[in-house]
Design a protein around this motif. Structure first.
Motif, PDB file in Angstrom:
ATOM      1  N   ALA A 234       0.823  -1.202   0.000  1.00  0.00           N
ATOM      2  CA  ALA A 234       0.000   0.000   0.000  1.00  0.00           C
ATOM      3  C   ALA A 234       0.863   1.261   0.000  1.00  0.00           C
ATOM      4  CB  ALA A 234      -0.920  -0.005   1.219  1.00  0.00           C
ATOM      5  N   THR A 235       2.034   1.195   0.627  1.00  0.00           N
ATOM      6  CA  THR A 235       2.917   2.364   0.674  1.00  0.00           C
ATOM      7  C   THR A 235       3.314   2.816  -0.731  1.00  0.00           C
ATOM      8  OG1 THR A 235       3.809   1.671   2.808  1.00  0.00           O
ATOM      9  CG2 THR A 235       5.103   3.246   1.550  1.00  0.00           C
ATOM     10  N   ASN A 236       3.599   1.868  -1.600  1.00  0.00           N
ATOM     11  CA  ASN A 236       3.979   2.210  -2.973  1.00  0.00           C
ATOM     12  C   ASN A 236       2.807   2.836  -3.718  1.00  0.00           C
ATOM     13  OD1 ASN A 236       6.474   1.069  -2.430  1.00  0.00           O
ATOM     14  ND2 ASN A 236       5.941  -0.905  -3.313  1.00  0.00           N
ATOM     15  N   ILE A 237       1.621   2.294  -3.499  1.00  0.00           N
ATOM     16  CA  ILE A 237       0.429   2.853  -4.145  1.00  0.00           C
ATOM     17  C   ILE A 237       0.193   4.278  -3.652  1.00  0.00           C
ATOM     18  CG2 ILE A 237      -2.076   2.620  -4.348  1.00  0.00           C
ATOM     19  CD1 ILE A 237      -1.693  -0.416  -4.146  1.00  0.00           C
ATOM     20  N   ARG A 238       0.276   4.460  -2.336  1.00  0.00           N
ATOM     21  CA  ARG A 238       0.039   5.794  -1.767  1.00  0.00           C
ATOM     22  C   ARG A 238       1.021   6.814  -2.338  1.00  0.00           C
ATOM     23  NH1 ARG A 238       0.833   6.273   4.519  1.00  0.00           N
ATOM     24  NH2 ARG A 238       3.008   6.238   3.824  1.00  0.00           N
ATOM     25  N   GLU A 239       2.286   6.429  -2.488  1.00  0.00           N
ATOM     26  CA  GLU A 239       3.285   7.359  -3.001  1.00  0.00           C
ATOM     27  C   GLU A 239       2.932   7.836  -4.410  1.00  0.00           C
ATOM     28  OE1 GLU A 239       6.629   9.744  -3.017  1.00  0.00           O
ATOM     29  OE2 GLU A 239       5.711   8.658  -1.351  1.00  0.00           O
ATOM     30  N   LEU A 240       2.517   6.916  -5.274  1.00  0.00           N
ATOM     31  CA  LEU A 240       2.172   7.287  -6.646  1.00  0.00           C
ATOM     32  C   LEU A 240       0.893   8.108  -6.697  1.00  0.00           C
ATOM     33  CD1 LEU A 240       3.088   4.001  -8.550  1.00  0.00           C
ATOM     34  CD2 LEU A 240       4.365   6.155  -8.486  1.00  0.00           C
ATOM     35  N   VAL A 241      -0.055   7.791  -5.817  1.00  0.00           N
ATOM     36  CA  VAL A 241      -1.293   8.570  -5.768  1.00  0.00           C
ATOM     37  C   VAL A 241      -1.005   9.986  -5.287  1.00  0.00           C
ATOM     38  CG1 VAL A 241      -3.551   8.773  -4.656  1.00  0.00           C
ATOM     39  CG2 VAL A 241      -2.771   6.548  -5.471  1.00  0.00           C
ATOM     40  N   VAL A 242      -0.194  10.132  -4.249  1.00  0.00           N
ATOM     41  CA  VAL A 242       0.165  11.460  -3.736  1.00  0.00           C
ATOM     42  C   VAL A 242       0.845  12.286  -4.826  1.00  0.00           C
ATOM     43  CG1 VAL A 242       1.740  12.671  -2.166  1.00  0.00           C
ATOM     44  CG2 VAL A 242       0.304  10.813  -1.300  1.00  0.00           C
ATOM     45  N   GLN A 243       1.645  11.644  -5.668  1.00  0.00           N
ATOM     46  CA  GLN A 243       2.338  12.354  -6.738  1.00  0.00           C
ATOM     47  C   GLN A 243       1.422  12.714  -7.903  1.00  0.00           C
ATOM     48  OE1 GLN A 243       6.015  10.486  -7.946  1.00  0.00           O
ATOM     49  NE2 GLN A 243       6.547   9.957  -5.838  1.00  0.00           N
ATOM     50  N   GLY A 244       0.164  12.243  -7.856  1.00  0.00           N
ATOM     51  CA  GLY A 244      -0.811  12.659  -8.842  1.00  0.00           C
ATOM     52  C   GLY A 244      -0.903  11.819 -10.085  1.00  0.00           C
ATOM     53  N   TYR A 245      -0.414  10.571 -10.006  1.00  0.00           N
ATOM     54  CA  TYR A 245      -0.460   9.723 -11.199  1.00  0.00           C
ATOM     55  C   TYR A 245      -1.826   9.072 -11.406  1.00  0.00           C
ATOM     56  CZ  TYR A 245       4.580  10.180 -11.595  1.00  0.00           C
ATOM     57  OH  TYR A 245       5.849  10.681 -11.755  1.00  0.00           O
ATOM     58  N   GLY A 246      -2.606   8.967 -10.382  1.00  0.00           N
ATOM     59  CA  GLY A 246      -3.910   8.327 -10.507  1.00  0.00           C
ATOM     60  C   GLY A 246      -4.564   8.211  -9.152  1.00  0.00           C
ATOM     61  N   LEU A 247      -5.734   7.581  -9.130  1.00  0.00           N
ATOM     62  CA  LEU A 247      -6.394   7.317  -7.856  1.00  0.00           C
ATOM     63  C   LEU A 247      -6.075   5.893  -7.408  1.00  0.00           C
ATOM     64  CD1 LEU A 247      -9.122   5.309  -8.230  1.00  0.00           C
ATOM     65  CD2 LEU A 247      -9.980   7.330  -9.379  1.00  0.00           C
ATOM     66  N   GLY A 248      -6.354   5.622  -6.151  1.00  0.00           N
ATOM     67  CA  GLY A 248      -6.109   4.280  -5.633  1.00  0.00           C
ATOM     68  C   GLY A 248      -6.917   4.035  -4.377  1.00  0.00           C
ATOM     69  N   TRP A 249      -7.182   2.765  -4.101  1.00  0.00           N
ATOM     70  CA  TRP A 249      -7.854   2.379  -2.866  1.00  0.00           C
ATOM     71  C   TRP A 249      -6.791   2.006  -1.832  1.00  0.00           C
ATOM     72  CZ3 TRP A 249     -10.732   2.151  -7.225  1.00  0.00           C
ATOM     73  CH2 TRP A 249     -12.107   2.378  -7.137  1.00  0.00           C
ATOM     74  N   LEU A 250      -6.888   2.604  -0.659  1.00  0.00           N
ATOM     75  CA  LEU A 250      -5.904   2.367   0.393  1.00  0.00           C
ATOM     76  C   LEU A 250      -6.587   2.131   1.731  1.00  0.00           C
ATOM     77  CD1 LEU A 250      -3.362   5.163  -0.566  1.00  0.00           C
ATOM     78  CD2 LEU A 250      -2.936   2.703  -0.669  1.00  0.00           C
ATOM     79  N   PRO A 251      -5.958   1.338   2.628  1.00  0.00           N
ATOM     80  CA  PRO A 251      -6.532   1.145   3.957  1.00  0.00           C
ATOM     81  C   PRO A 251      -6.714   2.484   4.665  1.00  0.00           C
ATOM     82  CG  PRO A 251      -4.751  -0.425   3.567  1.00  0.00           C
ATOM     83  CD  PRO A 251      -4.711   0.562   2.444  1.00  0.00           C
ATOM     84  N   ARG A 252      -7.858   2.657   5.312  1.00  0.00           N
ATOM     85  CA  ARG A 252      -8.194   3.934   5.946  1.00  0.00           C
ATOM     86  C   ARG A 252      -7.108   4.365   6.929  1.00  0.00           C
ATOM     87  NH1 ARG A 252     -10.014   5.513  10.624  1.00  0.00           N
ATOM     88  NH2 ARG A 252     -10.137   3.361  11.320  1.00  0.00           N
ATOM     89  N   ARG A 253      -6.582   3.411   7.721  1.00  0.00           N
ATOM     90  CA  ARG A 253      -5.559   3.771   8.703  1.00  0.00           C
ATOM     91  C   ARG A 253      -4.317   4.387   8.057  1.00  0.00           C
ATOM     92  NH1 ARG A 253      -7.896  -0.829  10.900  1.00  0.00           N
ATOM     93  NH2 ARG A 253      -8.375  -0.762  13.152  1.00  0.00           N
ATOM     94  N   SER A 254      -4.036   3.980   6.840  1.00  0.00           N
ATOM     95  CA  SER A 254      -2.811   4.442   6.193  1.00  0.00           C
ATOM     96  C   SER A 254      -2.953   5.813   5.548  1.00  0.00           C
ATOM     97  CB  SER A 254      -2.349   3.424   5.145  1.00  0.00           C
ATOM     98  OG  SER A 254      -3.219   3.418   4.026  1.00  0.00           O
ATOM     99  N   VAL A 255      -4.189   6.320   5.443  1.00  0.00           N
ATOM    100  CA  VAL A 255      -4.379   7.620   4.775  1.00  0.00           C
ATOM    101  C   VAL A 255      -4.925   8.682   5.725  1.00  0.00           C
ATOM    102  CG1 VAL A 255      -4.658   6.616   2.484  1.00  0.00           C
ATOM    103  CG2 VAL A 255      -6.674   6.947   3.937  1.00  0.00           C
ATOM    104  N   ILE A 256      -5.060   8.375   6.999  1.00  0.00           N
ATOM    105  CA  ILE A 256      -5.578   9.370   7.948  1.00  0.00           C
ATOM    106  C   ILE A 256      -4.708  10.622   7.946  1.00  0.00           C
ATOM    107  CG2 ILE A 256      -5.923   9.864  10.391  1.00  0.00           C
ATOM    108  CD1 ILE A 256      -6.840   6.971  10.747  1.00  0.00           C
ATOM    109  N   THR A 257      -3.391  10.444   8.069  1.00  0.00           N
ATOM    110  CA  THR A 257      -2.488  11.599   8.113  1.00  0.00           C
ATOM    111  C   THR A 257      -2.416  12.329   6.777  1.00  0.00           C
ATOM    112  OG1 THR A 257      -1.178  10.621   9.894  1.00  0.00           O
ATOM    113  CG2 THR A 257      -0.124  12.342   8.576  1.00  0.00           C
ATOM    114  N   PRO A 258      -2.226  11.623   5.628  1.00  0.00           N
ATOM    115  CA  PRO A 258      -2.182  12.340   4.342  1.00  0.00           C
ATOM    116  C   PRO A 258      -3.483  13.090   4.039  1.00  0.00           C
ATOM    117  CG  PRO A 258      -1.324  10.122   4.083  1.00  0.00           C
ATOM    118  CD  PRO A 258      -1.882  10.195   5.448  1.00  0.00           C
ATOM    119  N   MET A 259      -4.617  12.572   4.474  1.00  0.00           N
ATOM    120  CA  MET A 259      -5.881  13.276   4.236  1.00  0.00           C
ATOM    121  C   MET A 259      -6.012  14.476   5.170  1.00  0.00           C
ATOM    122  SD  MET A 259      -8.538  10.132   3.460  1.00  0.00           S
ATOM    123  CE  MET A 259      -9.904  11.214   3.018  1.00  0.00           C
ATOM    124  N   ALA A 260      -5.499  14.342   6.383  1.00  0.00           N
ATOM    125  CA  ALA A 260      -5.580  15.449   7.334  1.00  0.00           C
ATOM    126  C   ALA A 260      -4.707  16.619   6.907  1.00  0.00           C
ATOM    127  CB  ALA A 260      -5.175  14.976   8.724  1.00  0.00           C
TER     128      ALA A 260
END
Length: 305
Positions: A234-260
């Protein structure tokens, strides 16, 4: 210089006789005498006064004896400590889990149940697929497997009859995207036939991909996605999503901080969330001596939850 030479010297100083010292060390007298001679050559001085009966130590030998006793005692204590560490490690229960659970769930869960001394994360497993976890349990490579598990019906070609599990809690896969300049998702669901949304996906043979596919299949309308990249972690997916390459589904616990902090925003409302269980698996016939007691403890905790 070898440690056994120092031990030889200590025994000779105690016995004051070459033959008796050799017997005590379970070697022949010529071998024993040769080792003492090598020791004297190494130290550059005579340590044994061979002209007296019984043998005696020279002043240098007396000084060297004190050093030998200090060194051999330190070695003995260190050896005992290393054996104790090895024994403790052998007793520790190895838990395999995906990287996102190792980072975002496991530390708090271990602390909550005071299990940190008993359980060690098996970090080689952080990029395994579902079949690897089951084989790891079967081979005894790990003792426990903590996994995301689909809540809806899903076709799985997996042999699970030899396993038992506990449900530890819930999780959700949340669709996320990098935001645009106005804070809206750069990519959003469900997409359009002529403009499918770029997807940073989980590995197609993984459980997460199967859970997502089943969930999307239960939606009333179509979803239009085109896969750009696939990853186990999931970490690799999150990194590419944060960089704006596309959307992705990620575990809620792993995106609490990036969404905040505004790095990520939802790419769709809650109907696109994929519900998951957190399951702890073990083999019914596990031979780890510490596992039955731990399992009983956790079973009592979660059956009453």
């Amino acid at each position: 210089m070898e440690i056994r030479w120092l031990e030889d010297f200590i025994v000779l100083a105690r016995e004051r006789h070459f033959s008796r010292a050799a017997d005590a060390q379970n070697v022949t007298q010529p071998t024993f005498s040769r080792r003492i001679k090598l020791l004297e050559e190494e130290m550059g001085t005579t340590l044994i006064n061979r002209q007296t009966l019984p043998l005696s130590l020279t002043p240098a030998g007396e000084e060297f004896l004190a050093l030998c006793e200090q060194i051999t005692e330190r070695v003995r204590l260190t050896r005992d400590r290393l054996q104790s560490i090895a024994t403790d490690e052998a007793r520790r229960i190895l838990l395999a889990a995906p990287q996102s659970l190792v980072s975002n769930f496991l530390p708090g869960w271990l602390d909550q149940h005071a299990l940190t001394p008993a359980i060690s994360p098996y970090l080689r497993a952080t990029s395994w697929l579902i079949g690897d976890y089951l084989h790891g349990l079967e081979r005894g490579e790990c003792d426990l497997a903590l996994l995301y598990w689909p809540r809806g019906r899903i076709a799985l070609d997996l042999e699970m009859s030899e396993l038992k599990y506990l449900s530890l809690g819930e999780e959700r896969l949340v669709p996320v995207s990098a935001p645009d300049a106005e804070g809206r998702p750069r990519f959003s669901l469900p997409g359009a036939r002529r403009q499918p949304q770029p997807l940073i996906a989980f590995h197609p043979r993984g459980l997460m991909a199967a859970a997502l596919e089943a969930h999307l299949g239960r939606q009333p309308g179509p979803v239009y996605l085109t896969t750009l990249n696939e990853s186990v972690q999931a970490t690799n997916i999150r990194e590419l999503v944060v960089q704006g390459y596309g959307l992705g589904w990620l575990p809620r616990r792993s995106v609490i901080t990036p969404m905040a902090n505004g790095e990520l925003v939802r790419a769709g409302d809650e109907r696109w969330d994929v519900p998951l269980d957190l399951r702890l698996y073990a083999r019914k016939d596990s031979r780890h001596p510490g596992l039955p007691g731990l399992w009983q403890q956790l079973e009592a905790t979660y059956s009453n939850a």
